[in-house]
Design a protein around this motif. Structure first.
Motif, mmCIF file in Angstrom:
data_model
loop_
_atom_site.group_PDB
_atom_site.id
_atom_site.type_symbol
_atom_site.label_atom_id
_atom_site.label_comp_id
_atom_site.label_asym_id
_atom_site.label_seq_id
_atom_site.Cartn_x
_atom_site.Cartn_y
_atom_site.Cartn_z
ATOM 1 N N SER B 53 0.830 -1.199 0.000
ATOM 2 C CA SER B 53 0.000 0.000 0.000
ATOM 3 C C SER B 53 0.874 1.263 0.000
ATOM 4 N N LEU B 54 1.917 1.257 0.842
ATOM 5 C CA LEU B 54 2.819 2.414 0.914
ATOM 6 C C LEU B 54 3.503 2.639 -0.437
ATOM 7 N N TYR B 55 3.943 1.529 -1.049
ATOM 8 C CA TYR B 55 4.610 1.599 -2.344
ATOM 9 C C TYR B 55 3.665 2.178 -3.400
ATOM 10 N N LYS B 56 2.432 1.672 -3.435
ATOM 11 C CA LYS B 56 1.478 2.072 -4.461
ATOM 12 C C LYS B 56 1.068 3.543 -4.315
ATOM 13 N N VAL B 57 0.805 3.926 -3.057
ATOM 14 C CA VAL B 57 0.410 5.322 -2.806
ATOM 15 C C VAL B 57 1.534 6.269 -3.236
ATOM 16 N N SER B 58 2.780 5.904 -2.900
ATOM 17 C CA SER B 58 3.918 6.766 -3.235
ATOM 18 C C SER B 58 4.112 6.851 -4.743
ATOM 19 N N VAL B 59 4.040 5.708 -5.436
ATOM 20 C CA VAL B 59 4.228 5.700 -6.890
ATOM 21 C C VAL B 59 3.121 6.510 -7.575
ATOM 22 N N ASP B 60 1.883 6.329 -7.100
ATOM 23 C CA ASP B 60 0.757 7.090 -7.682
ATOM 24 C C ASP B 60 0.947 8.588 -7.502
ATOM 25 N N TYR B 71 8.768 14.132 -2.118
ATOM 26 C CA TYR B 71 9.044 13.419 -0.869
ATOM 27 C C TYR B 71 8.746 11.924 -0.982
ATOM 28 N N SER B 72 7.906 11.556 -1.951
ATOM 29 C CA SER B 72 7.598 10.130 -2.110
ATOM 30 C C SER B 72 8.848 9.344 -2.510
ATOM 31 N N TYR B 73 9.761 10.006 -3.246
ATOM 32 C CA TYR B 73 11.029 9.338 -3.578
ATOM 33 C C TYR B 73 11.803 9.025 -2.295
ATOM 34 N N VAL B 74 11.778 9.983 -1.347
ATOM 35 C CA VAL B 74 12.479 9.778 -0.067
ATOM 36 C C VAL B 74 11.834 8.614 0.687
ATOM 37 N N LEU B 107 19.367 1.607 -7.477
ATOM 38 C CA LEU B 107 19.205 2.140 -8.839
ATOM 39 C C LEU B 107 18.254 1.258 -9.654
ATOM 40 N N THR B 108 18.330 -0.054 -9.441
ATOM 41 C CA THR B 108 17.402 -0.972 -10.132
ATOM 42 C C THR B 108 15.966 -0.607 -9.776
ATOM 43 N N ILE B 109 15.718 -0.484 -8.464
ATOM 44 C CA ILE B 109 14.362 -0.156 -8.007
ATOM 45 C C ILE B 109 13.950 1.217 -8.537
ATOM 46 N N GLY B 110 14.893 2.158 -8.470
ATOM 47 C CA GLY B 110 14.612 3.513 -8.939
ATOM 48 C C GLY B 110 14.221 3.532 -10.412
ATOM 49 N N MET B 111 14.951 2.750 -11.220
ATOM 50 C CA MET B 111 14.657 2.721 -12.661
ATOM 51 C C MET B 111 13.303 2.065 -12.942
ATOM 52 N N VAL B 112 12.981 1.015 -12.163
ATOM 53 C CA VAL B 112 11.665 0.356 -12.331
ATOM 54 C C VAL B 112 10.551 1.362 -12.001
ATOM 55 N N ILE B 113 10.737 2.085 -10.899
ATOM 56 C CA ILE B 113 9.728 3.090 -10.517
ATOM 57 C C ILE B 113 9.620 4.160 -11.607
ATOM 58 N N GLN B 114 10.796 4.580 -12.112
ATOM 59 C CA GLN B 114 10.810 5.607 -13.158
ATOM 60 C C GLN B 114 10.019 5.134 -14.386
ATOM 61 N N ALA B 115 10.236 3.848 -14.731
ATOM 62 C CA ALA B 115 9.507 3.290 -15.881
ATOM 63 C C ALA B 115 8.003 3.276 -15.623
ATOM 64 N N MET B 116 7.628 3.011 -14.362
ATOM 65 C CA MET B 116 6.202 2.951 -14.029
ATOM 66 C C MET B 116 5.550 4.323 -14.038
#
Lengths: 305, 271
Positions: B53-60, B71-74, B107-116
């Protein structure tokens, strides 16, 4: 030098309060920023110049201290760290003092947590207090850390009848069955005392409702100051003693240092923090008086408060 | 059926749990304990659900560029880096390639989030994520200076985990809590005014309890203030708290009955 600092800061604080009191007689309100400044000074001065006081235990603190002090050697005591870093300045000093007390008296201590953040705070107590001060004690024999388990009240509902169902191993994956300390402990009913440290939910109240009463085990609590009044209905029948906030921690530390010579020179963060808290309370009380003077003056003038 | 089945389950299990409490038979206890085992599973699912839930809310939030989205990146960085620190620990004195490993994983996680979150080209982010993932796997396989600990709490002793917890989380939360002192003082100045009888009583009680806690003033008032303060806590406070506790208890019973009988259906999402 220290005394000069104390005198200067006290003169500044009380002189300033006197000036505000005189102004309040004229009906002048105090600006919020001025209140903030006084609170800052009243907290900073005792921290910088180390102003401390002797504490005298209140009956609720004394009751818990005596209960722990009078347990027979070899008793099983459980300490639950159900708090987070926000509560730690108030609750961690209690946790440290009670851990010292129990281990010094030769009790078997079980450490656990119902809060995820509690596990790290428990590690802090273990690594900074227990390991350096009690190097002779053995993990798994004299004390054990069974860690954190998710499930809140559900965890309590299970361990009240069987510890191993919820905690098959300790925090280092050592099966509880292979530990000396858990030889005679099957469930919470085999404990002689539970100390619930925290202030949120799940916390001391849940320990009383789900474990203390059903298993008939005495529960003592150490909580943040704001929570303490809510626990008085359970004292003394369901809760054997209450440590409330920094004051409770300071009183317990005072009892411990005065009853056990070994701890005469121990760290007493509770007592140290009572200096700033006490002075801040005096300042708050002064502002309450000033606020009322302003209120009555402005009402006398027919003004709006 | 879709709505009635959950109601039926709640009715059956709710009633069972109520009656079980009054039946001290072995079978009843066994069924009760069996049901409690489910709590362990539910507890773990709740934890996983919370992280998701935390991940999804932040990505959205990042995706829709809501207020303070940066701040969601933090938040995400904090979430993943603490998980990583919690599952790894140093084997000897050297850290080896550990920090490069942490950087490549992040960086892997960051790039996946960036793609999303990006609405345009996602290919480059995904390629980079793949490259960083391969690098992190290779370091993980060949660097022996540190290791993974999925089944024990050794990761909690990881000095990086401890450092982040002790020197970032504790000061941040303690600071937030201690700021209350300033606002309480300001609120006390404005709110504790003897406007009427009840407010005056509250003011008087608060002052007595605060005076009791004050070693500066105990020589002036002696035991009198301590006794009055203890009486306030043990008699009026306890009486009021008991009334509240009993009231809450009755409220819980009423709500539980409403849930069991299917009158209260908020837990199903739509009332």
């Amino acid at each position: 030098m220290n005394n000069i600092g104390i005198i200067i800061s006290l003169v500044l604080i009380f002189g300033g309060l006197l000036w505000l009191l005189i102004r309040s007689i004229g009906g002048h309100e105090v600006d919020r920023r001025v209140i903030f400044l006084f609170i800052f000074l009243s907290v900073a001065a005792p921290v910088i110049f180390r102003i401390t006081f002797q504490e005298k235990a209140t009956p609720v603190v004394e009751a818990l201290f005596d209960r722990i002090e009078n347990l027979p050697p070899g008793s099983n005591v459980l300490l639950s760290f159900d708090f987070d870093p926000a509560m730690a300045p108030e609750v961690q000093p209690m946790a440290n003092a009670i851990s010292r007390h129990c281990l010094n008296n030769g009790y078997n201590v079980v450490f656990m947590s119902l809060w995820a953040t509690g596990q790290s705070l428990m590690t802090t107590t273990l690594s900074r207090v227990i390991l350096p001060e009690f190097p002779e004690l053995v993990d798994g024999v004299d004390y054990i850390n069974i860690g954190y388990k998710a499930g809140n009240e559900g965890v309590l509902n299970v361990i009240v009848s069987d510890f191993r169902k919820m905690f098959p191993t300790d925090v280092n994956s050592v099966p509880l069955d292979s530990t000396e300390i858990f030889k005679d402990i099957k469930s919470c009913a085999d404990l002689d005392l539970i100390i619930a440290l925290g202030g949120g939910r799940p916390g001391p109240k849940e320990w009383v409702l789900f474990v203390g009463d059903p298993a008939d085990v005495p529960v003592g609590v150490g909580v943040a100051a704001v929570v303490a009044p809510q626990l008085y209905p359970y004292y003394p029948q369901q809760i054997v003693g209450i440590l409330g906030g920094v004051k409770g921690a300071a009183e317990y530390e005072q009892e411990l240092t005065s009853h056990h010579e070994r701890f005469a020179d121990m760290d007493t963060p509770g007592i140290d923090m009572m200096g700033p808290q006490t002075l801040a309370h005096v300042v708050i009380m002064a502002f309450i008086v000033i606020g009322n003077i302003v209120y009555f003056r402005s009402r006398g003038k027919g003004g709006k408060s | 059926m879709k709505r009635q089945f959950p109601l039926f389950l709640v009715f059956i299990f709710g009633l069972f749990m109520v009656f079980q409490y009054f039946v001290p038979h072995e079978t009843s206890e066994w069924v009760y304990e069996f049901l409690l085992d489910w709590i362990l599973v539910i507890g773990i699912f709740a934890l996983a659900l919370g992280i998701w839930s935390l991940y999804k809310v932040s990505v959205d939030k990042i995706k829709t560029r809501k207020a303070n989205w940066g701040y969601s990146y933090v938040t995400l960085f904090g979430l993943f880096v603490m998980i990583l620190f919690g599952f790894t620990s140093q084997n000897g004195d050297s850290w080896g390639w550990y920090f490069i490993f942490v950087a490549t994983v992040m960086l892997t996680i960051g790039m996946v989030i960036q793609a999303m979150v990006s609405s345009g080209q996602k290919g480059l982010s995904l390629i980079l994520a793949g490259v960083f993932l391969v690098a992190s796997v290779l370091i993980g396989m060949f660097d022996n200076a540190w290791s993974f600990h999925f089944y024990t709490a050794e990761g909690l002793q990881n000095s990086m985990f401890r450092a982040f917890f002790d020197h970032i989380l504790i000061p941040i939360l303690s600071t937030m809590f201690s700021l209350l002192a300033f606002f309480i003082a300001s609120a006390a100045y404005r709110a504790f005014r003897a406007r009427n009888l009840l407010a005056s009583l509250l003011l008087l009680a608060a002052l007595i309890v605060m005076l009791r806690f004050n070693p500066y003033l105990s020589p002036i008032f002696g035991d009198y203030m301590a006794k009055t303060s203890n009486w306030l806590m043990n008699v009026p406070n306890m009486a009021a708290q008991r009334a509240i506790v009993i009231g809450i208890g009755l409220g819980i019973v009423a709500t539980a009955l409403k849930v069991i009988l299917g009158i209260e259906r908020g837990y199903m999402g739509k009332g």
